[in-house]
Scaffold this active site. Structure first.
Site, PDB file in Angstrom:
ATOM      1  N   LYS A  48      -2.429  -4.109  11.564  1.00 64.12           N
ATOM      2  CA  LYS A  48      -2.200  -3.617  10.084  1.00 64.12           C
ATOM      3  C   LYS A  48      -0.103  -3.890  10.481  1.00 64.12           C
ATOM      4  O   LYS A  48      -0.575  -3.765   8.633  1.00 64.12           O
ATOM      5  CB  LYS A  48      -2.598  -1.930  10.212  1.00 64.12           C
ATOM      6  CG  LYS A  48      -4.394  -2.117   9.671  1.00 64.12           C
ATOM      7  CD  LYS A  48      -4.704  -1.014  10.549  1.00 64.12           C
ATOM      8  CE  LYS A  48      -6.429  -0.820  10.270  1.00 64.12           C
ATOM      9  NZ  LYS A  48      -6.942   0.137  10.734  1.00 64.12           N
ATOM     10  N   GLN A  92      -6.019   7.098  12.193  1.00 66.45           N
ATOM     11  CA  GLN A  92      -6.785   5.489  12.707  1.00 66.45           C
ATOM     12  C   GLN A  92      -7.708   7.014  13.699  1.00 66.45           C
ATOM     13  O   GLN A  92      -7.907   6.867  13.924  1.00 66.45           O
ATOM     14  CB  GLN A  92      -5.704   4.592  14.221  1.00 66.45           C
ATOM     15  CG  GLN A  92      -6.794   3.546  14.561  1.00 66.45           C
ATOM     16  CD  GLN A  92      -6.722   2.681  13.471  1.00 66.45           C
ATOM     17  OE1 GLN A  92      -5.980   2.175  12.951  1.00 66.45           O
ATOM     18  NE2 GLN A  92      -7.743   1.738  13.820  1.00 66.45           N
ATOM     19  N   ASP A 117      -7.517   4.353   3.301  1.00 64.54           N
ATOM     20  CA  ASP A 117      -9.105   3.719   3.978  1.00 64.54           C
ATOM     21  C   ASP A 117      -9.691   3.822   2.974  1.00 64.54           C
ATOM     22  O   ASP A 117     -11.468   3.908   3.622  1.00 64.54           O
ATOM     23  CB  ASP A 117      -8.823   4.540   5.030  1.00 64.54           C
ATOM     24  CG  ASP A 117      -8.854   4.425   6.672  1.00 64.54           C
ATOM     25  OD1 ASP A 117      -8.674   2.766   6.506  1.00 64.54           O
ATOM     26  OD2 ASP A 117      -8.807   4.573   8.174  1.00 64.54           O
TER      27      ASP A 117
END
Ligand code: NAP
Length: 282
Positions: A48, A92, A117
């Site tokens: 990422k 995460q 997300d």
């Protein structure tokens, strides 16, 4: 038959090419919150951050200790929600064991406008309404749709798509996004009786379980498009759900693991951050 290989990198590069001038113009910032040292998470975060660099996006990696409490994590989220310079952030997953039961509460604490997300009820709910409302859709389903569109494999409209996964981050939102595009969708999971009977009906088969060789050649219709999302780890080696060598002889197109959907999950996260910034300054 030897199938067309659906490589995610090619699609991700095309997405990055479109996003780079927007990043330059809008100057968004992405923050990635990591709790603990799960090796798989560390590797996803590395990808990422690398992609942020590829498009010139400002980014920050907040690495919190594995022993952080729920209250401490919620206070970090609260701070990021209120920080005007932060366009979007992600926590995460998976979180360390002691925090896992609080994941719904932790996701709920994220300001939906910064939820890049696409996991909050607000963004999932918008995705449910129609294609036009897919503003910050969950990154993996969004990446799978980008793959299907990029390779011009024909419209999903009218196709029978079978998804093997019913999680909140993959199967459920993906089913909804495919319905938004007028596909006929079947969703399977661990309780599905006779999985093969379902998968054999698929014009497009998408598997996201994390069980190597779950999908064997006899479970796939000749000429089907097969998208493998699942990841099993054995040391450094990553394997998908699909028996790739056998299925590629039957399918018309197939995505590999690694190098298939993975890069598109990351590219969709970057795209969501750009979209979040566009909406914030509107
Ligand atoms: P998850 O929440 O554990 O979901 C797994 C799904 O598979 C559930 O719906 C589960 O059903 C179903 N399942 C388990 N065993 C099965 C079986 N034998 N037959 C049919 N279905 C079965 O995990 P997730 O977060 O959705 O991720 C799924 C997989 O995709 C993992 O391997 C993950 O690493 C991978 N993934 C990859 C990417 C990427 O970018 N490439 C992104 C996200 C996830 P039950 O809930 O009923 O057990």
């Amino acid at each position: 038959m030897s199938a067309i290989l659906l490589t995610g990198k090619e699609v991700a590069d095309a997405m990055f090419k479109q996003l780079t001038p927007l990043v330059k113009k809008l100057d968004p910032k992405l923050v990635i919150v990591q709790v603990g040292d799960d090796p798989a998470s560390a590797s996803y975060i590395k990808q990422k951050l690398k992609s942020c660099e590829a498009v010139g996006m400002r980014h920050e990696h907040m690495h919190l200790d594995a022993t952080v409490t729920k209250e401490e994590l919620l206070s970090v989220i609260e701070k990021l929600n209120g920080e005007p310079d932060v366009t979007g952030f992600i926590v995460q997953l998976p979180l360390p064991k002691h925090l896992q039961e609080f994941v719904p509460q932790i996701i709920r604490a994220i300001e939906p406008k910064k939820d890049v997300d696409g996991f909050t009820a607000y963004n999932i709910g918008k995705t449910l309404l129609s294609k036009e409302f897919e503003h910050l859709p969950p990154a993996t389903p969004s990446g799978i749709i980008a793959m299907l569109e990029f390779y011009k494999l024909g419209k999903v409209e009218g196709k029978h798509v079978v998804i093997v996964n019913h999680s909140n981050v993959v199967g459920k939102p993906l089913a909804v996004m495919l319905l938004n595009r007028n596909a006929t969708v079947t969703v399977c999971h661990a309780h599905t009786k006779d999985l093969a009977a379902q998968t054999k009906q698929a014009d497009i088969l998408i598997s996201a379980v994390g069980k190597a060789k779950l999908i064997t050649a006899d479970m796939v219709k000749k000429g089907a498009i097969v998208i493998d999302v699942g990841i099993s780890r054995s040391g450094d080696k990553l394997t998908g759900d699909v028996d790739f060598d056998a299925v590629k002889e039957i399918a018309s197109a197939i995505s590999p693991v690694p190098g298939g959907v993975g890069p598109l999950t990351v590219a969709s996260l970057i795209r969501n951050t750009v979209r979040a910034k566009q909406r914030q300054i509107e």
